[in-house]
Design a protein around this motif. Sequence first.
Motif, PDB file in Angstrom:
ATOM      1  N   SER A  45      -6.373 -90.796-119.063  1.00 63.33           N
ATOM      2  CA  SER A  45      -7.248 -90.580-117.912  1.00 63.33           C
ATOM      3  C   SER A  45      -6.947 -89.191-117.381  1.00 63.33           C
ATOM      4  N   THR A  46      -7.954 -88.503-116.853  1.00 65.51           N
ATOM      5  CA  THR A  46      -7.722 -87.167-116.307  1.00 65.51           C
ATOM      6  C   THR A  46      -7.174 -87.216-114.887  1.00 65.51           C
ATOM      7  N   SER A  87      -9.250 -85.550-121.347  1.00 60.66           N
ATOM      8  CA  SER A  87      -9.295 -86.950-121.768  1.00 60.66           C
ATOM      9  C   SER A  87      -9.911 -87.109-123.153  1.00 60.66           C
TER      10      SER A  87
END
Length: 259
Positions: free
Chosen positions: A96-97, A126
Motif C-alpha cells: 500500500s502507498t 504500489s
Amino acid sequence: MKSFLLAPLLLLSALAHAQLFNGSFEQAGSPSLAGWEWTCEDPGIVNEGAPNSGEWSVTKQPGNAKGCFPNFLFQRLSDVQPGQMRTLTGWVRCLSTFNCPGAHIGFGRIQNGTVATEETVFSVASDWTFLTITDTIEFSAGDTALVVLNGGFVGGPVFPPAANFDGIELLAPQGVSSVPGTPISQRWDALSRTLYLGSATPFQGSVMLFDATGRILPAIVRRVSPTNLQIDAGATTSGIYFVHVVNAEGERAVRFVVP
C-alpha cells in the motif's frame, strides 16, 4: 563505495550472472525461501509474482524502533571478494502507498551474526517497479558480503504496509562491445526528470545509468510495457549521460543530454 569505470568505453558492459540462489522465491512452481535468511519477523509468501518472475513473491514488514528491528531478508555472497563490482536488480513494490517507508534492495555485510546495510535503492510505488544498483563490495576480514532486502524503518507504534520483492538477480560486469540495431527512441522530460525509452523489441534484463566519466548512478526503472521504459534520473545534473540496456537485438548504449 559507488563504483567508477576507467573510461566511457566501458559503459558498454555486459552483465553475467553471479551466484544468487532462488531470487524468484519458488522452486518447481512452489513457494520457497531456500537460500535466504532473515532477522526479526518471518517473511511472508504471496501468490502473485512480478513480471517474468514466476507465480510467487516474498514480503517483509518494515523494521520498527518500538518492536522488531532490524528486520532484514538477506542472502550471503560467500563467493564475492572485497573490491569486486556487482549489480543487483529486482522487482519491488509497497503493498500500500499509505505510510510506506519503501521497498529497499541493496548490499550489506554480516559479522558475528550482526547484519548491517551498505548501499541501497528503494521505491514507494504500489505497482511493481524494477530497481538496479551497482556497487563495489567492501567489507573487513571476518565479514561476509550480503544481498539485503528490507521494508524500510519506522520509529514509532504505527503499522505501515509490508514491502514485496521478486525476481532478485545478482550480476557481474564483463567488458564487451555494444551491437548495432534498430534505434531506440528517447524523450527527456525536464519537469519529472525522467527519461522515456522505446524499443522495437522487448527490453530484457537490467538497466544501468552512467555519467560521461563512467560513474554509475542510482536508477529507478519502471517497465511500462515490454518495449517501454521510464528511468527516474533525479540524481543527474546538467551534462551527458548514457543508459545501458538490453533488448532482443543485444546490448545497447543510449546517449542523452540533461540541459
